[in-house]
Motif scaffolding. Structure first.
Motif, short mmCIF file in Angstrom:
data_model
loop_
_atom_site.label_atom_id
_atom_site.label_comp_id
_atom_site.label_asym_id
_atom_site.label_seq_id
_atom_site.Cartn_x
_atom_site.Cartn_y
_atom_site.Cartn_z
N GLN A 40 66.25 -81.33 24.78
CA GLN A 40 66.14 -80.13 23.99
C GLN A 40 67.30 -79.17 24.22
OE1 GLN A 40 62.27 -78.33 24.08
NE2 GLN A 40 61.30 -80.24 24.58
N TYR A 97 61.64 -80.14 14.61
CA TYR A 97 60.93 -78.89 14.38
C TYR A 97 61.85 -77.70 14.20
CZ TYR A 97 55.98 -80.06 15.01
OH TYR A 97 54.70 -80.53 14.85
N GLY A 98 63.13 -77.85 14.47
CA GLY A 98 64.04 -76.71 14.34
C GLY A 98 65.38 -77.05 14.93
N TYR A 113 63.45 -79.34 19.54
CA TYR A 113 62.05 -79.75 19.60
C TYR A 113 61.78 -80.72 18.46
CZ TYR A 113 57.02 -79.27 20.43
OH TYR A 113 55.70 -79.51 20.74
N TYR A 114 61.12 -81.83 18.77
CA TYR A 114 60.77 -82.80 17.74
C TYR A 114 59.53 -83.56 18.19
CZ TYR A 114 62.71 -86.31 20.88
OH TYR A 114 62.95 -87.11 21.97
N TYR A 149 50.92 -89.52 17.78
CA TYR A 149 51.97 -88.52 17.92
C TYR A 149 52.31 -88.32 19.39
CZ TYR A 149 51.46 -87.31 13.01
OH TYR A 149 51.44 -87.37 11.64
N PHE A 163 54.45 -85.72 21.71
CA PHE A 163 55.07 -84.40 21.69
C PHE A 163 55.92 -84.19 22.93
CE2 PHE A 163 51.34 -84.18 19.06
CZ PHE A 163 51.72 -83.39 17.99
N ARG A 187 53.88 -75.95 19.54
CA ARG A 187 54.43 -75.26 18.38
C ARG A 187 53.76 -75.73 17.10
NH1 ARG A 187 60.97 -75.06 19.35
NH2 ARG A 187 60.96 -75.02 21.63
N TYR A 236 54.52 -76.71 13.08
CA TYR A 236 55.65 -77.23 12.32
C TYR A 236 56.06 -76.26 11.22
CZ TYR A 236 58.38 -80.25 9.26
OH TYR A 236 59.37 -80.79 8.47
N ASN A 237 57.36 -75.98 11.14
CA ASN A 237 57.94 -75.14 10.10
C ASN A 237 57.38 -73.71 10.12
OD1 ASN A 237 59.82 -74.92 7.93
ND2 ASN A 237 58.14 -75.00 6.45
N GLN A 270 52.09 -82.69 9.61
CA GLN A 270 53.47 -82.50 9.18
C GLN A 270 53.71 -83.13 7.81
OE1 GLN A 270 52.55 -83.88 12.09
NE2 GLN A 270 53.75 -83.09 13.81
N THR A 294 49.70 -77.08 11.63
CA THR A 294 49.20 -76.86 12.98
C THR A 294 47.92 -77.65 13.15
OG1 THR A 294 48.67 -75.15 14.63
CG2 THR A 294 47.77 -74.85 12.42
#
Length: 364
Positions: free
Chosen positions: A135, A185-186, A190-191, A205, A207, A213, A215-216, A232, A249
């Motif tokens: 990250q 995610y940004g 973060y993904y 998933y 994380f 967090r 998403y978006n 997502q 979320t």
């Protein structure tokens, strides 16, 4: 015997950690194996070689990262004691000099500082790996681009109704190592990884470690109309088929939305998006809708519960099964978030089925 003397630090470049790990642990088809952390009873393999930093293995469940020396001590020397380092990471406790000597001897190197070589003292242990290296590393963008370039190796996005244009806009990617779709995610690294063939449903998933967090989440501050959904792919489906924002979320983390909007409002008092709650069509989703509505309305935001899912579980399933129907439903919800017309017709039908007048039995 390799007679070239090497420093302990050189071993990390001379010995391939991925090859060493592959020779001593049992991996699943996606490259995951049971976590080496002695304090983590890993019943569902959560550790793999870090694709961004192959000099480390990383556990996507408990969050530990280990280098060659850590792995050797845990696997070969049976180390069970751990403690947190200065970065707050859980690390095994072992004699670094002894482990370095074992590795050098196993691979045929003469170690500088080994008493047998009688040169000078062994260097201190290598510095701990940086917290969440994927990250913060400048190589992360390169890795994202590499994953993005791999999208032609899977048709999963097409099966989920996600177009190539949407994949380009949101920089979606594919990891052959873990057989996962990568969802950034940004800009800060973060993904999440969406496993395509998880062993169990809860393993779908993976994380990164760190703070949870949504998403978006930035859409809450940038868009006039924002949908709140669970997945997502639901958010991507809505943004792909409309010009509004969408945030994803989980039902257990609805407070993330409330806190984020509160923070955005403090930074810019003019922020006042129309928020449409459209969590999944199940009990947990409906409960989350109500919780979000209470929390957001308490902050003074305009908020409606108006699922865009139709008769389907979620927005993405609707898109996959009936793209045109989804588009029409989506536009209808955007145009009438309060659903007043449908409620009006429902009220008329209710009055027709259950008239207000009560017959007296008298003839007129």
């Amino acid at each position: 015997m390799n007679n070239n003397l090497v420093k302990p630090a050189d071993l990390k470049g001379l010995v391939s950690l991925p090859e060493y790990i592959a020779s001593v642990v049992s991996m699943d088809s996606k490259g995951f194996f049971s976590c080496l952390n002695p304090n983590h009873p890993d019943n569902h393999p959560s550790m793999c070689v870090d694709p961004n930093h192959p000099q480390y293995v990383h556990c996507f469940s408990c969050g530990v990262s280990y280098d060659l020396f850590d792995c050797w001590a845990l696997i070969n020397d049976g180390v069970t004691e751990t403690k947190k380092n200065s970065a707050g990471k859980e690390k095994p406790v072992y004699n670094f000099n002894a482990v370095a000597s074992e590795i050098a001897d196993h691979y045929g190197y003469a170690l500088i500082g080994d008493p047998a070589n009688d040169l000078y003292s062994v260097e201190p242990p290598l510095p701990e790996p940086p917290a969440e290296p994927a990250q913060t590393s400048t190589n992360f963008r390169d890795q994202l681009e590499a994953w993005h370039a791999n999208l032609n190796q899977t048709d999963y996005l097409q099966k989920r109704g996600i177009t190539q244009t949407t994949a380009e806009i949101f920089n979606l990617g594919y990891s052959p190592l873990t057989n996962s779709i990568i969802i950034p995610y940004g800009q800060d690294g973060y993904y999440v990884q969406r496993a395509l063939n998880p062993i169990e449903k809860r393993d779908r998933y993976r994380f990164p470690i760190g703070q949870a967090r949504a998403y978006n989440i930035e859409a809450l501050a940038k868009c006039k109309t924002v949908f709140i959904v669970e997945g997502q792919f639901d958010a991507l489906s809505i943004m792909q088929e409309s010009d509004v924002g969408a945030v994803a979320t989980s039902t257990s983390q609805t407070r993330l939305i409330v806190k984020a909007l509160q923070k955005f409002k403090e930074q810019d008092p003019t922020i006042n998006p129309t928020i449409i709650l459209s969590m999944d069509n199940d009990r947990a989703g409906q409960k989350a809708n109500r919780a979000l509505q209470r929390g957001l309305e308490a902050l003074g935001f305009t908020c409606y519960v108006n699922p865009v899912n139709g008769d389907y579980k979620d927005a993405n399933e609707f898109l996959v099964k009936d793209r045109e129907g989804f588009r029409q439903k989506l536009q209808h919800v955007i145009n009438q978030p309060d659903n007043w017309l449908d409620n009006y017709y429902a009220d008329i039908k209710k009055r027709h089925d259950y008239p207000d007048n009560i017959p007296t039995g008298f003839r007129i």
